[in-house]
Scaffold this motif. Structure first.
Motif, PDB file in Angstrom:
ATOM      1  N   ILE A 162     -10.589  -0.719  -1.499  1.00  0.00           N
ATOM      2  CA  ILE A 162     -10.749   0.484  -0.679  1.00  0.00           C
ATOM      3  C   ILE A 162     -12.089   1.144  -1.003  1.00  0.00           C
ATOM      4  O   ILE A 162     -12.418   1.374  -2.174  1.00  0.00           O
ATOM      5  N   MET A 209      -7.961   1.656  -6.049  1.00  0.00           N
ATOM      6  CA  MET A 209      -8.925   1.395  -4.973  1.00  0.00           C
ATOM      7  C   MET A 209      -9.636   0.058  -5.184  1.00  0.00           C
ATOM      8  O   MET A 209      -9.812  -0.723  -4.238  1.00  0.00           O
ATOM      9  N   ARG A 244       0.332   0.113   6.460  1.00  0.00           N
ATOM     10  CA  ARG A 244      -0.605  -0.314   5.422  1.00  0.00           C
ATOM     11  C   ARG A 244      -1.940   0.422   5.554  1.00  0.00           C
ATOM     12  O   ARG A 244      -2.485   0.927   4.562  1.00  0.00           O
ATOM     13  N   ASN A 245      -2.473   0.481   6.767  1.00  0.00           N
ATOM     14  CA  ASN A 245      -3.753   1.153   6.976  1.00  0.00           C
ATOM     15  C   ASN A 245      -3.665   2.636   6.658  1.00  0.00           C
ATOM     16  O   ASN A 245      -4.587   3.220   6.061  1.00  0.00           O
ATOM     17  N   SER A 249      -1.665   4.040   4.551  1.00  0.00           N
ATOM     18  CA  SER A 249      -1.520   4.197   3.103  1.00  0.00           C
ATOM     19  C   SER A 249      -2.859   4.023   2.389  1.00  0.00           C
ATOM     20  O   SER A 249      -3.140   4.707   1.396  1.00  0.00           O
ATOM     21  N   ARG A 250      -3.690   3.121   2.884  1.00  0.00           N
ATOM     22  CA  ARG A 250      -5.023   2.951   2.303  1.00  0.00           C
ATOM     23  C   ARG A 250      -5.840   4.231   2.473  1.00  0.00           C
ATOM     24  O   ARG A 250      -6.528   4.679   1.537  1.00  0.00           O
ATOM     25  N   ARG A 251      -5.749   4.831   3.653  1.00  0.00           N
ATOM     26  CA  ARG A 251      -6.453   6.099   3.883  1.00  0.00           C
ATOM     27  C   ARG A 251      -5.927   7.180   2.937  1.00  0.00           C
ATOM     28  O   ARG A 251      -6.680   8.018   2.434  1.00  0.00           O
ATOM     29  N   ALA A 302       0.211   3.990  -2.771  1.00  0.00           N
ATOM     30  CA  ALA A 302      -0.151   5.358  -2.399  1.00  0.00           C
ATOM     31  C   ALA A 302       0.694   6.367  -3.174  1.00  0.00           C
ATOM     32  O   ALA A 302       0.230   7.460  -3.511  1.00  0.00           O
ATOM     33  N   PRO A 320       0.794  -1.235   0.000  1.00  0.00           N
ATOM     34  CA  PRO A 320       0.000   0.000   0.000  1.00  0.00           C
ATOM     35  C   PRO A 320       0.829   1.289   0.000  1.00  0.00           C
ATOM     36  O   PRO A 320       0.400   2.291  -0.578  1.00  0.00           O
ATOM     37  N   MET A 332      -7.380  -2.833  -4.354  1.00  0.00           N
ATOM     38  CA  MET A 332      -7.121  -3.023  -2.929  1.00  0.00           C
ATOM     39  C   MET A 332      -8.394  -3.127  -2.096  1.00  0.00           C
ATOM     40  O   MET A 332      -8.329  -3.321  -0.883  1.00  0.00           O
ATOM     41  N   GLU A 373     -14.062   3.241   4.702  1.00  0.00           N
ATOM     42  CA  GLU A 373     -12.845   3.008   5.493  1.00  0.00           C
ATOM     43  C   GLU A 373     -12.533   4.205   6.385  1.00  0.00           C
ATOM     44  O   GLU A 373     -11.864   4.072   7.394  1.00  0.00           O
TER      45      GLU A 373
END
Length: 494
Positions: free
Chosen positions: A337, A332, A297-298, A300-302, A223, A219, A335, A341
């Motif tokens: 997303i 997105m 990781r979390n 980077s998802r945000r 990102a 991620p 992954m 989230e």
């Protein structure tokens, strides 16, 4: 922020040692192309919680006796009056801003280089300004056939026509106000001139992203793709590194595509290339300083989700087309997303629907979500700020931090003497009012003391934020996203 995923002190130590090592490998002189932002790298701090936005400049401060900074700017960007989107100032103004900041931090700025100079009047004007300020400056010129005509580029008709930059320190950091400024070409031009003068020197590249020793689809690296969706950068396995060492490393398309040409230039300048892959050229040690992969990781998802909203806002403003949005949507989908989230998204939209007015929401540590609505005296961003400070300080939500008797005269001043149509206070105006009240009101003082706890929190707004509010939230370290719509349907938005 749900915790730290990155060891910043380890990074400072490892990174400075790696750069010193590279200087020694080249006999005591290194031109270091510095990609990205030197002292306000908020993207890195968002995807690597624990990474300080000024980490790279702090690292250079540990080497400040060896460091000389050269700032480059493309003459075409000066002529077009190109503007930094995050600051709203032109690239030439940003050159002066950067120099002031570097010098204020004790770093030596040696000169400014105007690249791709071809007689542009704007570049001439800027050069006269630099002369008047006593700033050493040089010109580099367009080279026909760049970057493929290596024989011409590495000759007296190519790099040889450029002004030679006089430098006095072992680590020459080449930076710029934005991409496409000519940092790499400036470094290679110096290698050519140094070689002709019998000076041993080398070149290296400092790019934080993509992180070469993380997986291709990590991620953090995805990102980076989202952040550069408008540039068409694509992460890829470095085929040269894999072939040379049998080791998988991540790089991005532009460096991989240009590496054979760079290699040919090195061979022509110095007789032999010091590198076997584009990854070899880098000195980035960030991947070794991740201490909690799940947190990173979390985060980077945000960040990818924020970039999606940012691209939609840019499309609404006419700053980009639909291609960056489609690219981020693919990431997105890949992954899994979704907007849910970030709990602040649904909360802001729900509040806006209930109140039929702009609204905002912020997720606090521990997961609690606070909202802010539009009132007669406050905009949604100002309401959210005060409500968040109350929640962080354990203050009763029913209490007024700022008396209406204080707010109302400010609103009257805005619409009366100052001629504004909107009486509601922006978040920066509310913050000033809060500080004044804190002198005599202990509860307001308690709320003010919570400001530092806002750093790293996520907030979402049902409408596009004003520039004033966006800058205030950025300074507080809040990660902001907005729906791609304006509060008022009109053609001009200040």
């Amino acid at each position: 922020m749900s915790g730290l995923g990155f060891d910043n002190e380890k990074y400072l130590s490892l990174q400075s040692r790696q750069i010193k090592k590279r200087i020694d490998e080249f006999g005591g002189k290194l031109y270091l192309e510095f990609g990205g932002k030197l002292f306000d790298d908020y993207h890195a701090s968002r995807v690597l919680p624990g990474f300080a936005p000024d980490s790279k400049i702090r690292m250079l401060q540990t080497l400040k006796e060896q460091v000389e900074i050269v700032v480059v700017i493309n003459a075409g960007d000066i002529e077009k009056n190109k503007v930094r989107g995050d600051l709203g100032i032109s690239y030439d103004e940003d050159v002066l801003r950067l120099m002031d900041i570097f010098q204020g931090m004790g770093l030596y700025v040696g000169s400014v280089v105007i690249t791709q100079y071809a007689g542009q009047p704007g570049a001439d004007k800027f050069q006269r300004r630099l002369d008047a300020l006593g700033v050493r400056n040089y010109r580099h010129y367009p080279i026909p056939g760049y970057p493929t005509d290596v024989a011409r580029i590495v000759s007296d008709d190519g790099y040889g026509k450029n002004d030679y930059i006089e430098t006095s320190r072992s680590l020459v950091v080449v930076t710029a106000p934005g991409p496409g400024s000519g940092k790499m070409a400036t470094c290679l031009s110096q290698l050519y001139h140094d070689h002709k003068r019998g000076i041993r020197a080398g070149y290296a590249k400092f790019e934080t992203f993509p992180i070469w020793n993380l997986p291709l689809k990590h991620p953090v690296n995805l990102a980076y793709e989202a952040a550069t969706a408008d540039l068409n950068d694509v992460n890829m396995i470095d085929p040269f590194h894999l072939d040379a060492y049998g080791v998988t490393a991540v790089n991005y398309n532009r460096d991989v595509e240009v590496f054979p040409v760079l290699n040919a230039m090195f061979e022509r300048i110095q007789g032999k290339s010091p590198y076997r892959s584009p990854t070899d050229m880098g000195v980035n040690m960030a991947g070794f300083c991740i201490v909690d992969d799940e947190i990173v990781r979390n985060a980077s998802r945000r960040e990818i989700l924020r970039r999606y909203y940012s691209a939609q806002v840019d499309l609404k403003k006419g700053l980009c087309g639909e291609e960056p949005i489609r690219k981020i949507e693919l990431l997105m989908n890949q992954m899994g997303i979704v907007p849910d989230e970030c709990p602040a998204v649904a909360a802001a939209l729900s509040k806006a629907e209930i109140t039929s007015a702009p609204a905002a929401a912020m997720q606090l540590p521990g997961g609690r979500v606070i909202t802010g609505k539009t009132t007669a005296l406050l905009g949604a961003s100002a309401s959210l700020l005060l409500n968040a400070l109350k929640a962080l300080g354990g203050i009763d939500d029913a209490l007024d931090l700022i008396s209406p008797q204080v707010l109302e005269p400010i609103c009257r001043l805005k619409t009366g003497r100052l001629g504004n149509k909107n009486p509601r206070l922006h978040s920066d105006e509310v913050l000033i009012a809060l500080c004044i009240c804190a002198v005599t009101n202990p509860v307001a003082a308690l709320a003010q003391a919570q400001l530092e706890k806002l750093y790293g929190l996520d907030a979402h707004f049902s409408v596009i934020l004003s520039q004033v509010d966006e800058q205030l939230y950025r300074k507080l370290g809040v990660n902001v996203s907005c729906e791609p719509c304006y509060e008022l349907e009109r053609l001009y938005h200040k």
